[in-house]
Design a protein around this motif. Structure first.
Motif, PDB file in Angstrom:
ATOM      1  N   ALA A 199       1.018  -1.578   0.447  1.00 10.55           N
ATOM      2  CA  ALA A 199      -0.382  -0.277   0.472  1.00 10.55           C
ATOM      3  C   ALA A 199       0.828   1.542   0.328  1.00 10.55           C
ATOM      4  O   ALA A 199       2.122   1.453   0.356  1.00 10.55           O
ATOM      5  N   ALA A 200       0.759   2.273  -0.524  1.00 12.20           N
ATOM      6  CA  ALA A 200       0.766   3.385  -1.439  1.00 12.20           C
ATOM      7  C   ALA A 200       0.708   4.525   0.325  1.00 12.20           C
ATOM      8  O   ALA A 200      -0.252   5.123   0.261  1.00 12.20           O
ATOM      9  N   VAL A 201       0.972   4.165   1.760  1.00 15.13           N
ATOM     10  CA  VAL A 201       1.113   4.678   3.014  1.00 15.13           C
ATOM     11  C   VAL A 201       2.842   4.741   3.549  1.00 15.13           C
ATOM     12  O   VAL A 201       3.066   4.422   3.078  1.00 15.13           O
ATOM     13  N   VAL A 202       2.070   5.574   4.430  1.00 12.13           N
ATOM     14  CA  VAL A 202       3.820   6.611   4.803  1.00 12.13           C
ATOM     15  C   VAL A 202       3.319   7.025   6.540  1.00 12.13           C
ATOM     16  O   VAL A 202       2.343   7.907   6.610  1.00 12.13           O
ATOM     17  N   VAL A 203       4.637   7.343   7.431  1.00  8.66           N
ATOM     18  CA  VAL A 203       4.417   7.199   8.081  1.00  8.66           C
ATOM     19  C   VAL A 203       5.402   8.626   8.793  1.00  8.66           C
ATOM     20  O   VAL A 203       6.219   8.356   7.921  1.00  8.66           O
TER      21      VAL A 203
ATOM     22  N   VAL B  90      -0.983   9.558   4.707  1.00 11.63           N
ATOM     23  CA  VAL B  90      -0.354   9.958   6.350  1.00 11.63           C
ATOM     24  C   VAL B  90      -1.418   8.656   6.863  1.00 11.63           C
ATOM     25  O   VAL B  90      -2.302   9.224   7.225  1.00 11.63           O
ATOM     26  N   VAL B  91      -0.814   7.873   7.220  1.00  9.39           N
ATOM     27  CA  VAL B  91      -0.976   6.777   8.245  1.00  9.39           C
ATOM     28  C   VAL B  91      -0.863   7.620   9.743  1.00  9.39           C
ATOM     29  O   VAL B  91      -1.619   7.354  11.061  1.00  9.39           O
ATOM     30  N   GLY B  92       0.592   8.569  10.187  1.00  5.63           N
ATOM     31  CA  GLY B  92       0.507   8.206  11.155  1.00  5.63           C
ATOM     32  C   GLY B  92       1.461   9.306  11.333  1.00  5.63           C
ATOM     33  O   GLY B  92       2.750   9.059  10.361  1.00  5.63           O
ATOM     34  N   VAL B  93       1.352  10.208  12.509  1.00  3.73           N
ATOM     35  CA  VAL B  93       3.195  11.163  12.751  1.00  3.73           C
ATOM     36  C   VAL B  93       3.575  11.336  14.388  1.00  3.73           C
ATOM     37  O   VAL B  93       3.343  10.797  15.351  1.00  3.73           O
TER      38      VAL B  93
END
Length: 438
Positions: free
Chosen positions: A150-154, A183-186
């Protein structure tokens, strides 16, 4: 009674200001040198995750054989792609992750804004709970995101501030290398030193933050190149990033979490069994030569703490001892010069404990004054360590409240220790001899 001894000590120090200044300077410089080097040593030798380091392990597989081993017979300290993926698929640890360093460009939203070059890692979803990464918003991605590439990022809080003004950006899109990632998390403020999860590529210390964490399989799929170290025992047969994946070059860091001794033993047996399988398949022509080190042992084997910081600390402690010996000599001369005063006090009924209290109070005042001077000099020293140490290490040294308290305690305790023998000699002055000589 203490106030009386304090008055006597201050009067004595005022009578010989030159000698007093000399002792304060000796203590101040000795303590400052010790505390400055200790501040650096404390920063580089601390456990980056003390509540969990005993459960984190770094496996090493000898995929190069005798020709690629170090002089002490150690296998490579990183993994090639084939072995890392085999360990990842087998999933014999509670948590595990292969990882490699990336440096993509991030394009902020809005016309006319220039791309931002950032650093980060491609990791698996289990990386975040394994290293106890703290989140300000959201969380890491799940196993399904790994499988689906998946194209997700923290992202880091620093990058979040640049792109979204520090607001909750979970669910928003970030353009990385021309592709949109959700963006799934910072992360909260998080920059562990040493950077324990990838010592091979960072050298242990880095003043920069990790701004992006991407799914490992996604990064491989889009061909995001490795920006870390790559070591090869032979030239890859194919060129480019795909050729790196098909080669025996080592470029991947790997870490696992194992809860107890039984899990450690089982994982070590698995590693040896895997190496024997590779031997039987004809890929390895040598007996298993694997390692499974706990995080503290791994940091030690990689010599994360620079040897020059240890040497500097020993030299500084030696200087402090020399300063204390000199101070002890000066105190001895000063106290024995007052033998007549001591004899009169003893003749008038003063106990030896009173003599001890009087002169140790005087030594304590010198130590406290030396400690205050030491604090000032330690501040200068901490600010100047960048002149002699690498920037990434020098930036870790800081003058904080514990160091301030420790500096004062060391200065006072060291001076009291130096004053024990002179005080002992002074308390042994015989009143009758002094009265007769006078």
């Amino acid at each position: 009674m203490f106030s009386y001894y304090l008055q006597l000590a201050l009067r004595s120090l005022k009578r010989s200001p030159g000698l007093t200044v000399l002792m304060v300077l000796a203590i101040g410089f000795g303590v400052a040198a010790s505390m400055t080097t200790y501040s650096v040593f404390r920063a580089v030798s601390g456990d980056p995750i003390p509540w969990k380091s005993s459960k984190l392990f770094v496996p090493q597989i000898d995929m190069w054989g005798p020709k690629g081993r170090s002089d002490n017979g150690e296998p490579p300290d990183a993994m090639d792609y084939a072995d890392a993926m085999a360990l990842q698929r087998a999933h014999r640890a509670k948590l595990q992750s292969a990882m490699y360093q990336v440096s993509p460009s991030v394009v902020p939203t809005g016309a006319g804004k220039h791309p931002i070059n950032v650093s980060g890692h491609a990791v698996y979803s289990e990386f975040f709970p394994m290293v106890d990464a703290p989140f300000r918003y959201g969380s890491g991605w799940g196993d399904d995101a790994d499988r689906q590439r998946a194209a997700v990022v923290v992202i880091s809080s620093k990058l979040n501030e640049k792109l979204f003004g520090g607001a909750n950006s979970v669910g928003r899109s970030v353009s990385i290398e021309g592709k949109d990632y959700r963006v799934v998390g910072v992360l909260d403020d998080w920059n562990p030193q040493p950077r324990f999860y990838d010592v091979v590529n960072t050298g242990g210390f880095s003043s920069g933050n990790e701004d992006v964490f991407l799914p490992f399989e996604r990064a491989i799929d889009v061909g995001m190149p490795n920006d870390g170290n790559t070591n090869c025992s032979e030239i890859p047969a194919e060129s480019g990033f795909v050729g790196l994946q098909h080669s025996s070059c080592v470029w991947l860091a790997y870490m696992v979490e194992l809860d107890d001794a039984a899990a450690v033993s089982a994982y070590r047996q698995y590693l040896d069994g895997y190496a024997r399988d590779q031997q039987q398949a004809g890929r390895f022509g040598w007996a298993p030569n694997n390692r499974l080190r706990s995080l503290p042992d791994w940091l030690d084997s990689e010599k994360v703490v620079p040897s020059d910081t240890k040497v500097s600390l020993l030299v500084a402690l030696g200087l402090l001892i020399v300063c204390l010996v000199n101070t002890a000599g000066l105190l001895l001369a000063k106290f024995l010069r007052r033998s007549s005063e001591i004899g009169v006090r003893r003749a008038l009924g003063a106990q030896r404990t009173a003599i001890y209290a009087q002169f140790l109070t005087e030594a304590g005042i010198i130590g406290l004054a030396g400690g205050v001077l030491g604090l000032l000099l330690t501040g200068v020293g901490v600010a100047s360590v960048s002149w002699v140490l690498p920037k990434d290490i020098a930036s870790l040294a800081r003058l904080d409240a514990p160091l301030l308290v420790l500096t004062l305690l060391v200065a006072t305790a060291a001076t009291l220790l130096a004053g024990l023998y002179p005080t002992f000699r002074a308390s042994r002055v015989q009143p009758a001899w002094q009265l007769k000589s006078n």
